[in-house]
Scaffold this motif. Sequence first.
Motif, mmCIF file in Angstrom:
data_model
loop_
_atom_site.group_PDB
_atom_site.id
_atom_site.type_symbol
_atom_site.label_atom_id
_atom_site.label_comp_id
_atom_site.label_asym_id
_atom_site.label_seq_id
_atom_site.Cartn_x
_atom_site.Cartn_y
_atom_site.Cartn_z
ATOM 1 N N GLU A 74 7.408 2.219 -3.854
ATOM 2 C CA GLU A 74 7.248 1.416 -5.083
ATOM 3 C C GLU A 74 5.773 1.141 -5.379
ATOM 4 O OE1 GLU A 74 8.953 0.610 -2.326
ATOM 5 O OE2 GLU A 74 9.060 -1.558 -1.952
ATOM 6 N N TYR A 75 4.922 1.126 -4.338
ATOM 7 C CA TYR A 75 3.466 1.041 -4.560
ATOM 8 C C TYR A 75 2.967 2.338 -5.199
ATOM 9 C CZ TYR A 75 -1.570 1.098 -3.711
ATOM 10 O OH TYR A 75 -2.938 1.201 -3.882
ATOM 11 N N ARG A 76 3.366 3.466 -4.591
ATOM 12 C CA ARG A 76 2.877 4.764 -5.098
ATOM 13 C C ARG A 76 3.286 4.981 -6.546
ATOM 14 N NH1 ARG A 76 4.710 6.440 0.099
ATOM 15 N NH2 ARG A 76 6.469 7.535 -0.852
ATOM 16 N N GLU A 83 -13.797 -8.576 9.121
ATOM 17 C CA GLU A 83 -15.008 -8.004 9.722
ATOM 18 C C GLU A 83 -14.572 -6.736 10.452
ATOM 19 O OE1 GLU A 83 -18.205 -7.781 9.212
ATOM 20 O OE2 GLU A 83 -18.905 -9.685 10.067
ATOM 21 N N SER A 84 -14.166 -5.754 9.683
ATOM 22 C CA SER A 84 -13.545 -4.548 10.239
ATOM 23 C C SER A 84 -14.501 -3.727 11.089
ATOM 24 C CB SER A 84 -13.019 -3.681 9.102
ATOM 25 O OG SER A 84 -12.077 -4.407 8.351
ATOM 26 N N TRP A 85 -15.813 -3.926 10.877
ATOM 27 C CA TRP A 85 -16.796 -3.122 11.604
ATOM 28 C C TRP A 85 -17.633 -3.962 12.561
ATOM 29 C CZ3 TRP A 85 -15.102 1.421 11.747
ATOM 30 C CH2 TRP A 85 -14.483 1.989 10.630
ATOM 31 N N ALA A 99 -6.048 -6.680 -3.452
ATOM 32 C CA ALA A 99 -7.411 -6.548 -3.983
ATOM 33 C C ALA A 99 -8.146 -5.640 -3.007
ATOM 34 C CB ALA A 99 -8.077 -7.918 -4.097
ATOM 35 N N ASP A 100 -9.468 -5.663 -2.988
ATOM 36 C CA ASP A 100 -10.201 -4.859 -2.011
ATOM 37 C C ASP A 100 -11.516 -5.544 -1.658
ATOM 38 O OD1 ASP A 100 -9.937 -1.987 -0.745
ATOM 39 O OD2 ASP A 100 -12.058 -2.357 -1.125
ATOM 40 N N ILE A 101 -11.999 -5.315 -0.447
ATOM 41 C CA ILE A 101 -13.265 -5.941 -0.042
ATOM 42 C C ILE A 101 -14.445 -5.429 -0.890
ATOM 43 C CG2 ILE A 101 -12.446 -6.296 2.336
ATOM 44 C CD1 ILE A 101 -14.481 -4.114 3.197
ATOM 45 N N GLY A 126 -2.837 -4.660 14.936
ATOM 46 C CA GLY A 126 -4.241 -4.708 15.335
ATOM 47 C C GLY A 126 -5.156 -4.151 14.260
ATOM 48 N N HIS A 127 -4.597 -3.457 13.279
ATOM 49 C CA HIS A 127 -5.323 -2.969 12.094
ATOM 50 C C HIS A 127 -4.251 -2.680 11.047
ATOM 51 C CE1 HIS A 127 -8.789 -0.262 10.381
ATOM 52 N NE2 HIS A 127 -8.796 -1.481 9.854
ATOM 53 N N GLY A 128 -4.616 -2.028 9.931
ATOM 54 C CA GLY A 128 -3.671 -1.904 8.829
ATOM 55 C C GLY A 128 -2.537 -0.908 9.069
ATOM 56 N N GLY A 170 0.805 -1.221 0.000
ATOM 57 C CA GLY A 170 0.000 0.000 0.000
ATOM 58 C C GLY A 170 0.830 1.260 0.000
ATOM 59 N N ARG A 171 0.140 2.355 0.315
ATOM 60 C CA ARG A 171 0.692 3.681 0.030
ATOM 61 C C ARG A 171 1.910 4.091 0.839
ATOM 62 N NH1 ARG A 171 -5.148 6.364 0.154
ATOM 63 N NH2 ARG A 171 -5.036 5.038 1.965
ATOM 64 N N TYR A 172 2.221 3.367 1.941
ATOM 65 C CA TYR A 172 3.443 3.741 2.686
ATOM 66 C C TYR A 172 4.691 3.341 1.898
ATOM 67 C CZ TYR A 172 4.335 -1.102 3.976
ATOM 68 O OH TYR A 172 4.642 -2.437 3.914
HETATM 69 O O1 CP3 Z 1 -1.992 -5.080 1.791
HETATM 70 C C1 CP3 Z 1 -3.141 -5.509 1.952
HETATM 71 O O2 CP3 Z 1 -3.689 -5.580 3.069
HETATM 72 C C2 CP3 Z 1 -3.891 -6.077 0.756
HETATM 73 C C3 CP3 Z 1 -4.841 -5.273 0.102
HETATM 74 C C4 CP3 Z 1 -6.057 -4.694 0.787
HETATM 75 C C5 CP3 Z 1 -6.567 -3.411 0.449
HETATM 76 N N1 CP3 Z 1 -7.747 -3.237 1.099
HETATM 77 C C6 CP3 Z 1 -5.924 -2.480 -0.476
HETATM 78 C C7 CP3 Z 1 -6.331 -1.060 -0.473
HETATM 79 C C8 CP3 Z 1 -6.932 -5.241 1.718
HETATM 80 C C9 CP3 Z 1 -6.838 -6.564 2.469
HETATM 81 C C10 CP3 Z 1 -8.009 -4.320 1.898
HETATM 82 C C11 CP3 Z 1 -9.168 -4.565 2.771
HETATM 83 C C12 CP3 Z 1 -10.157 -3.503 2.992
HETATM 84 N N2 CP3 Z 1 -10.615 -2.589 2.094
HETATM 85 C C13 CP3 Z 1 -10.865 -3.330 4.197
HETATM 86 C C14 CP3 Z 1 -10.738 -4.200 5.428
HETATM 87 C C15 CP3 Z 1 -9.515 -3.916 6.208
HETATM 88 C C16 CP3 Z 1 -9.549 -2.637 6.969
HETATM 89 O O3 CP3 Z 1 -8.702 -1.779 6.638
HETATM 90 O O4 CP3 Z 1 -10.353 -2.508 7.883
HETATM 91 C C17 CP3 Z 1 -11.726 -2.235 4.020
HETATM 92 C C18 CP3 Z 1 -12.683 -1.671 5.054
HETATM 93 C C19 CP3 Z 1 -11.576 -1.777 2.683
HETATM 94 C C20 CP3 Z 1 -12.321 -0.684 1.995
HETATM 95 C C21 CP3 Z 1 -11.428 0.389 1.560
HETATM 96 N N3 CP3 Z 1 -10.513 0.284 0.537
HETATM 97 C C22 CP3 Z 1 -11.347 1.701 2.066
HETATM 98 C C23 CP3 Z 1 -12.197 2.234 3.216
HETATM 99 C C24 CP3 Z 1 -10.376 2.372 1.327
HETATM 100 C C25 CP3 Z 1 -10.019 3.816 1.391
HETATM 101 C C26 CP3 Z 1 -9.298 4.175 2.627
HETATM 102 C C27 CP3 Z 1 -7.909 4.493 2.277
HETATM 103 O O5 CP3 Z 1 -6.998 4.000 2.967
HETATM 104 O O6 CP3 Z 1 -7.735 5.271 1.311
HETATM 105 C C28 CP3 Z 1 -9.815 1.445 0.401
HETATM 106 C C29 CP3 Z 1 -8.738 1.706 -0.571
HETATM 107 C C30 CP3 Z 1 -7.552 0.808 -0.533
HETATM 108 N N4 CP3 Z 1 -7.590 -0.552 -0.437
HETATM 109 C C31 CP3 Z 1 -6.195 1.213 -0.651
HETATM 110 C C32 CP3 Z 1 -5.426 0.047 -0.627
HETATM 111 C C33 CP3 Z 1 -3.926 -0.059 -0.766
HETATM 112 C C34 CP3 Z 1 -5.724 2.634 -0.868
HETATM 113 C C35 CP3 Z 1 -6.024 2.983 -2.282
HETATM 114 C C36 CP3 Z 1 -5.023 3.893 -2.935
HETATM 115 O O7 CP3 Z 1 -3.972 3.417 -3.404
HETATM 116 O O8 CP3 Z 1 -5.326 5.074 -3.026
#
Ligand code: CP3
Length: 336
Positions: free
Chosen positions: A31-33, A200-202, A72-74, A315-317, A26-28
Amino acid sequence: MVKKLLRVLAGEAVTPPPVWLMRQAGRYLPEYRALRSQAPDFIKFCLSPAEAAEVTLQPVRRFHMDAAILFADILLVPHALGQKVWFETGEGPRLEPVRDVAGLKKLSYDAGKLAPVMETIRLVRKDLPDNVTLIGFAGAPWTVATYMIEGQGGTGHELSRTLARDDAFFGALMDMLVDATSAYLIAQGDAGAEALQLFESWAGSVPPELFARAVLDPTQRIINKVKAAHPNIPIIGFPRGAGDKLAAYAATGVDGIGLDQMTDLAAAIASVPARIALQGNLDPELLLAGGGVMENEARRIIAAMKDRPFIFNLGHGVMQPTPPEHVAALVSLVQA
Ligand code: CP3
């Protein structure tokens, strides 16, 4: 040789514990960005196998975690159901909300829309080191339903709770999500995912009287369906904010439970049967801070879990401003 993470999910306590981090891709990561900046549409990015496979592998290459989590994304499940889903830059997800039975009737699951995810899994498996486990995932029904109903994140889920008390609507929505999510996870297993996590994030926004109907029952139904197709693929549940309901959650049939950072480890150890692996639960803010506070807390968690089947995680992302060097330091500390 059975991979370390899979041994733990089979109920074995392993020292040092395997480690991976939620949102490790992800964004941290610069190389992802760099890749993401060339893809304006996030859903399309998730559905581009070459890019998604590359992003899945980036953190493993850099930090040598014990698992890769599929990129991927949920919200791909609502997308495959035919709901309009998009991401507003800087604001997060937006969906055309579904709030009545007529709206639900317009949706139906099209597995073909998620075929690129299966291709991502096949590509990742080809390039993954032998000792690293590929984790597939989906959102659990309540969590996905909150986005489908609210049309965005960041609300208090009042509307979702109100509609959860409408049996006709909520029953049909849960049935639809149980079927779609099960089919999606089974397909991930067919493609080569070796473990699966249900986010089940919520869970924390569900009051006790709705918990069975919104969380436990749909989770158990998904686990039964996935296990019928893939009895040997372990399933981790992450009921974030479930608080004192971990014992009930453990009875859904999960092989592992992800703990959020508010969970007291002694309480979790006491309430979850010992054959079920525990995963967690370093506060992502401590990973952001790094240094001695992070290291001391990581050591405390490892010591508390030394006799349990345990997977180190947050405990979370991972939070976006987290320096990658802090991740490197944490992974080395756990693996040392
Ligand atoms: O590295 C990983 O964990 C694998 C990929 C992954 C993503 N989303 C990529 C992502 C996983 C497992 C998720 C799960 C996800 N997505 C959840 C459950 C986990 C949690 O965080 O509670 C939820 C609620 C989502 C829905 C979602 N997707 C939101 C609310 C957002 C926007 C918030 C944000 O951080 O911008 C996303 C976008 C998202 N999913 C990004 C990534 C890397 C950021 C998108 C970007 O590159 O701009």
